[in-house]
Motif scaffolding. Structure first.
Motif, short mmCIF file in Angstrom:
data_model
loop_
_atom_site.label_atom_id
_atom_site.label_comp_id
_atom_site.label_asym_id
_atom_site.label_seq_id
_atom_site.Cartn_x
_atom_site.Cartn_y
_atom_site.Cartn_z
N PRO A 152 0.81 -1.22 0.00
CA PRO A 152 0.00 0.00 0.00
C PRO A 152 0.84 1.27 0.00
CG PRO A 152 -0.95 -1.61 1.48
CD PRO A 152 0.38 -2.16 1.06
N ALA A 153 1.85 1.32 0.87
CA ALA A 153 2.71 2.50 0.91
C ALA A 153 3.50 2.65 -0.38
CB ALA A 153 3.67 2.41 2.10
N GLU A 154 3.99 1.53 -0.90
CA GLU A 154 4.76 1.57 -2.14
C GLU A 154 3.92 2.10 -3.30
OE1 GLU A 154 7.48 -1.54 -4.79
OE2 GLU A 154 5.73 -2.27 -3.67
N VAL A 155 2.68 1.66 -3.38
CA VAL A 155 1.79 2.10 -4.46
C VAL A 155 1.53 3.60 -4.36
CG1 VAL A 155 -0.56 1.94 -5.36
CG2 VAL A 155 0.70 -0.14 -4.81
N MET A 156 1.29 4.10 -3.16
CA MET A 156 1.05 5.53 -2.99
C MET A 156 2.29 6.35 -3.31
SD MET A 156 -1.47 6.01 0.30
CE MET A 156 -0.41 5.18 1.50
N MET A 157 3.45 5.87 -2.87
CA MET A 157 4.69 6.58 -3.17
C MET A 157 4.96 6.63 -4.66
SD MET A 157 7.02 4.98 -0.08
CE MET A 157 8.56 5.76 -0.59
N ARG A 158 4.72 5.50 -5.34
CA ARG A 158 4.95 5.47 -6.78
C ARG A 158 3.97 6.38 -7.53
NH1 ARG A 158 8.22 2.63 -9.48
NH2 ARG A 158 8.58 1.17 -7.74
N ALA A 159 2.72 6.39 -7.08
CA ALA A 159 1.73 7.26 -7.72
C ALA A 159 2.14 8.72 -7.60
CB ALA A 159 0.35 7.04 -7.09
N LEU A 160 2.65 9.10 -6.43
CA LEU A 160 3.08 10.49 -6.22
C LEU A 160 4.31 10.80 -7.06
CD1 LEU A 160 2.66 13.11 -4.56
CD2 LEU A 160 4.22 12.14 -2.84
N TRP A 161 5.27 9.88 -7.08
CA TRP A 161 6.52 10.11 -7.82
C TRP A 161 6.28 10.18 -9.33
CZ3 TRP A 161 11.16 11.86 -7.17
CH2 TRP A 161 12.21 11.50 -8.01
N GLU A 162 5.53 9.23 -9.84
CA GLU A 162 5.32 9.17 -11.29
C GLU A 162 4.28 10.18 -11.77
OE1 GLU A 162 4.41 5.10 -12.16
OE2 GLU A 162 6.48 4.42 -11.81
N GLY A 163 3.53 10.76 -10.86
CA GLY A 163 2.53 11.75 -11.25
C GLY A 163 3.10 13.13 -11.45
N GLN A 164 4.37 13.33 -11.11
CA GLN A 164 4.99 14.64 -11.27
C GLN A 164 5.42 14.83 -12.72
OE1 GLN A 164 8.63 15.40 -9.10
NE2 GLN A 164 8.15 17.58 -8.91
N THR A 165 4.69 15.65 -13.44
CA THR A 165 4.95 15.83 -14.87
C THR A 165 6.02 16.87 -15.16
OG1 THR A 165 3.15 17.46 -14.99
CG2 THR A 165 2.59 15.17 -15.47
N SER A 166 6.35 17.72 -14.21
CA SER A 166 7.29 18.81 -14.48
C SER A 166 8.67 18.58 -13.89
CB SER A 166 6.73 20.13 -13.91
OG SER A 166 6.66 20.06 -12.51
N ARG A 167 8.95 17.34 -13.47
CA ARG A 167 10.21 17.06 -12.76
C ARG A 167 11.43 17.28 -13.65
NH1 ARG A 167 8.98 12.46 -11.10
NH2 ARG A 167 10.07 11.08 -12.53
N HIS A 168 11.35 16.86 -14.90
CA HIS A 168 12.51 16.97 -15.79
C HIS A 168 12.14 17.66 -17.09
CE1 HIS A 168 14.70 14.34 -13.12
NE2 HIS A 168 13.85 13.34 -13.31
#
Length: 282
Positions: free
Chosen positions: A229-245
């Protein structure tokens, strides 16, 4: 899509720092009092019969004066302040006496003033922009994170994320970025305590490669993985950032809706780590 208001000129020009608190405002802040009173007056006017019904429903006493033969019901409604004014506006909407253009004007006024309230979808009352339960949960997470030195500046980052997502001059890109920083600060001591350059991405890699090192209080079915559960939420937050690079194609900034979702996702994750619900095995 929600539009993003510009920061005021003095902030853009570097003449002043952005206000520490610029919304959402609970209750009736000073700058919203007169506009709301004027809105009420524009609808009630001299309609004493209507005003009488509203005063009775809201238990508001009429204004009396020996100079007038009859009690005045419109006056106390127009002069209401504080939470009573919110009740007046809400009851007027509920009574169905507000035209659609008047409701739109009220909505614009509340939006522009950075109010914590808005006209509901049915145009039959006011509602919280953020439900009290959610707002209180975030506040508790901020307090818990601030009280824990082991989780660094998680509270500061989460507070900034909240302000830049819900304040008068939202900054979706910064709100999302601060949400990620809040989780990184909260999770660092648990997931990668020996990596001074840890990021949410590297933490996800650590969980993937060494999940046996971590445990969670979350109940899972037999053979399940309590870390998922924590891993899924962390990944959703990380991969949802469209302006990172930056890349060959145009960078896509986060929308305000995505930024607000990211803030709430981050708040849940910060609480998970700060509370000890997810820990590192001895």
């Amino acid at each position: 899509m929600t539009t993003t208001p510009r920061p005021r000129f003095s902030v853009r020009a570097g003449l002043e720092a952005a206000p520490e608190h610029d919304g959402p405002f609970e209750g009736i802040p000073e700058h919203l009092l007169v506009p709301l009173q004027q809105w009420v007056k524009g609808i009630i006017g001299s309609r004493e019969d209507l005003a009488r019904i509203l005063c009775l429903r809201l238990r508001i006493a009429p204004f009396t004066d020996p100079r007038w033969r009859d009690p005045q019901y419109a006056m106390p409604l127009v002069q209401a302040a504080g939470t009573q004014l919110l009740d007046v506006v809400d009851e007027m909407l509920h009574a169905g006496i507000v035209e659609s253009w008047q409701a739109d004007r009220l909505g614009d006024t509340l939006d522009s003033a950075g109010s914590a309230y808005r006209v509901d979808e049915a145009v039959r009352g006011l509602e919280e922009r953020v439900t009290p339960a959610v707002r209180d949960a975030v506040r508790q997470t901020l307090a818990d994170a601030a009280a824990s030195a082991a989780h660094g500046s998680a509270a500061d980052h989460l507070a900034t994320a909240w302000q830049t997502a819900y304040g008068r001059s939202p900054d979706p890109v910064r709100a999302y970025s601060e949400s990620i920083k809040a989780v990184e600060a909260a999770a660092h001591a648990v997931i990668e305590p020996n990596n001074a350059k840890a990021t949410l991405g590297s933490m996800l890699g650590e969980i993937k490669n060494a999940r046996h090192k971590f445990t969670s209080v979350l109940s899972t079915p037999a053979g399940g993985d309590p870390i998922t559960p924590a891993e899924v939420m962390m990944r959703a937050l990380w991969e949802g950032q469209t302006s990172r690079h930056g890349a060959q194609h145009a960078t896509v900034p986060e929308t305000l809706e995505a930024a607000r979702a990211g803030v709430h996702l981050a708040a849940a994750l910060v609480q998970l780590f700060v509370s000890g619900a997810m820990t590192r095995m001895p």
